[in-house]
Design a protein around this motif. Structure first.
Motif, PDB file in Angstrom:
ATOM      1  N   TRP A   1     -10.844  -0.912   2.684  1.00  0.00           N
ATOM      2  CA  TRP A   1     -11.008   0.380   2.038  1.00  0.00           C
ATOM      3  C   TRP A   1      -9.962   0.710   0.982  1.00  0.00           C
ATOM      4  O   TRP A   1     -10.122   1.685   0.255  1.00  0.00           O
ATOM      5  CB  TRP A   1     -11.037   1.494   3.082  1.00  0.00           C
ATOM      6  N   LYS A   2      -8.906  -0.087   0.831  1.00  0.00           N
ATOM      7  CA  LYS A   2      -7.815   0.320  -0.072  1.00  0.00           C
ATOM      8  C   LYS A   2      -8.196   0.328  -1.548  1.00  0.00           C
ATOM      9  O   LYS A   2      -7.608   1.076  -2.320  1.00  0.00           O
ATOM     10  CB  LYS A   2      -6.566  -0.522   0.152  1.00  0.00           C
ATOM     11  N   GLN A   3      -9.137  -0.450  -1.954  1.00  0.00           N
ATOM     12  CA  GLN A   3      -9.514  -0.510  -3.367  1.00  0.00           C
ATOM     13  C   GLN A   3     -10.725   0.363  -3.685  1.00  0.00           C
ATOM     14  O   GLN A   3     -11.220   0.339  -4.801  1.00  0.00           O
ATOM     15  CB  GLN A   3      -9.825  -1.958  -3.764  1.00  0.00           C
TER      16      GLN A   3
ATOM     17  N   THR B   1      -7.586  -1.521   6.379  1.00  0.00           N
ATOM     18  CA  THR B   1      -6.912  -1.089   5.152  1.00  0.00           C
ATOM     19  C   THR B   1      -7.325  -1.958   3.974  1.00  0.00           C
ATOM     20  O   THR B   1      -7.581  -1.447   2.887  1.00  0.00           O
ATOM     21  CB  THR B   1      -5.387  -1.106   5.350  1.00  0.00           C
ATOM     22  N   ASN B   2      -7.395  -3.256   4.190  1.00  0.00           N
ATOM     23  CA  ASN B   2      -7.795  -4.146   3.093  1.00  0.00           C
ATOM     24  C   ASN B   2      -9.220  -3.868   2.623  1.00  0.00           C
ATOM     25  O   ASN B   2      -9.513  -3.962   1.430  1.00  0.00           O
ATOM     26  CB  ASN B   2      -7.629  -5.607   3.491  1.00  0.00           C
TER      27      ASN B   2
ATOM     28  N   ASN C   1      -4.476   6.866   7.801  1.00  0.00           N
ATOM     29  CA  ASN C   1      -3.124   6.637   7.310  1.00  0.00           C
ATOM     30  C   ASN C   1      -2.126   6.730   8.455  1.00  0.00           C
ATOM     31  O   ASN C   1      -1.824   7.826   8.923  1.00  0.00           O
ATOM     32  CB  ASN C   1      -2.778   7.646   6.214  1.00  0.00           C
TER      33      ASN C   1
ATOM     34  N   ASN D   1      -3.445   4.826   3.211  1.00  0.00           N
ATOM     35  CA  ASN D   1      -4.813   4.556   3.622  1.00  0.00           C
ATOM     36  C   ASN D   1      -5.486   5.905   3.805  1.00  0.00           C
ATOM     37  O   ASN D   1      -5.249   6.590   4.794  1.00  0.00           O
ATOM     38  CB  ASN D   1      -4.830   3.749   4.922  1.00  0.00           C
TER      39      ASN D   1
ATOM     40  N   THR E   1       0.781  -1.237   0.000  1.00  0.00           N
ATOM     41  CA  THR E   1       0.000   0.000   0.000  1.00  0.00           C
ATOM     42  C   THR E   1       0.813   1.286   0.000  1.00  0.00           C
ATOM     43  O   THR E   1       0.255   2.342  -0.288  1.00  0.00           O
ATOM     44  CB  THR E   1      -0.930   0.060   1.228  1.00  0.00           C
TER      45      THR E   1
END
Length: 183
Positions: free
Chosen positions: A146-148, A143-144, A63, A59, A17
């Motif tokens: 919302w990251k995409q 993070t996983n 972040n 993020n 990321t």
């Protein structure tokens, strides 16, 4: 050891990321570090992760920036916390900040190294987890999720984050975690 397993995952997440790549490695053998103030899971964290520069996660919603052991940002003076006895006496140890200047720190009186957050100008501290491991597991899942995704409607973000908090964090910290993360 649960903290060792999650440290490997957090390094992998960082590598996936980050927008500012820095050298970071996991050490199976405990590193010798120069700090008598660290105990518990935070000590394990610094004994197994090798990095010299701040580690920025990408993020947009939360972040964090992991700080190396010798970072001046880890000092309570840098964060203007001289008047907070828990910091000046070494009970609280800063290990990360956010891109909005919030601080993340652990309580060294507890072997699990519970994670707290503080905001500049806010006298309150927010307990985010009962252990460093629990916090990192939550952060990985957060993070996983919302990251995409970009431009998530606020209602969906609040509901999804609330679900993650309830799934990954201990019952006794869920209210303060929601207060901090869903401000």
């Amino acid at each position: 050891m649960a903290v060792v397993t999650v440290l490997k995952k957090i390094i992998r997440l960082y590598e996936e990321t980050t927008f500012i790549p820095q050298s970071v490695n996991f050490s199976n053998e405990k590193l010798r570090i120069q700090s008598s103030d660290l105990t518990g899971e935070l000590l394990d964290y610094y004994q197994h992760i090798v990095f010299k520069e701040d580690l920025f996660f990408a993020n947009q919603n939360f972040n964090i920036i992991l700080l190396p052991l010798d970072s001046p940002t880890r000092t309570f003076e840098c964060c203007a916390l001289q008047d907070v006895p828990q910091f000046s006496e070494g009970q609280y140890q800063i290990f990360a900040t956010t891109d909005t200047d919030d601080i993340l720190f652990c309580d060294m009186k507890d072997e699990k190294s519970p994670v707290f957050a503080g905001r500049p100008g806010d006298p309150n501290f927010y307990k985010l987890s009962d252990s460093l491991t629990e916090f990192l597991e939550f952060y990985i899942a957060f993070t996983n999720l919302w990251k995409q995704r970009e431009d998530v409607p606020l209602e969906e973000f609040i509901a999804g984050t609330g679900d993650l908090i309830e799934r990954y964090l201990s019952l006794d910290v869920q209210a303060t975690a929601k207060e901090f993360l869903l401000r």
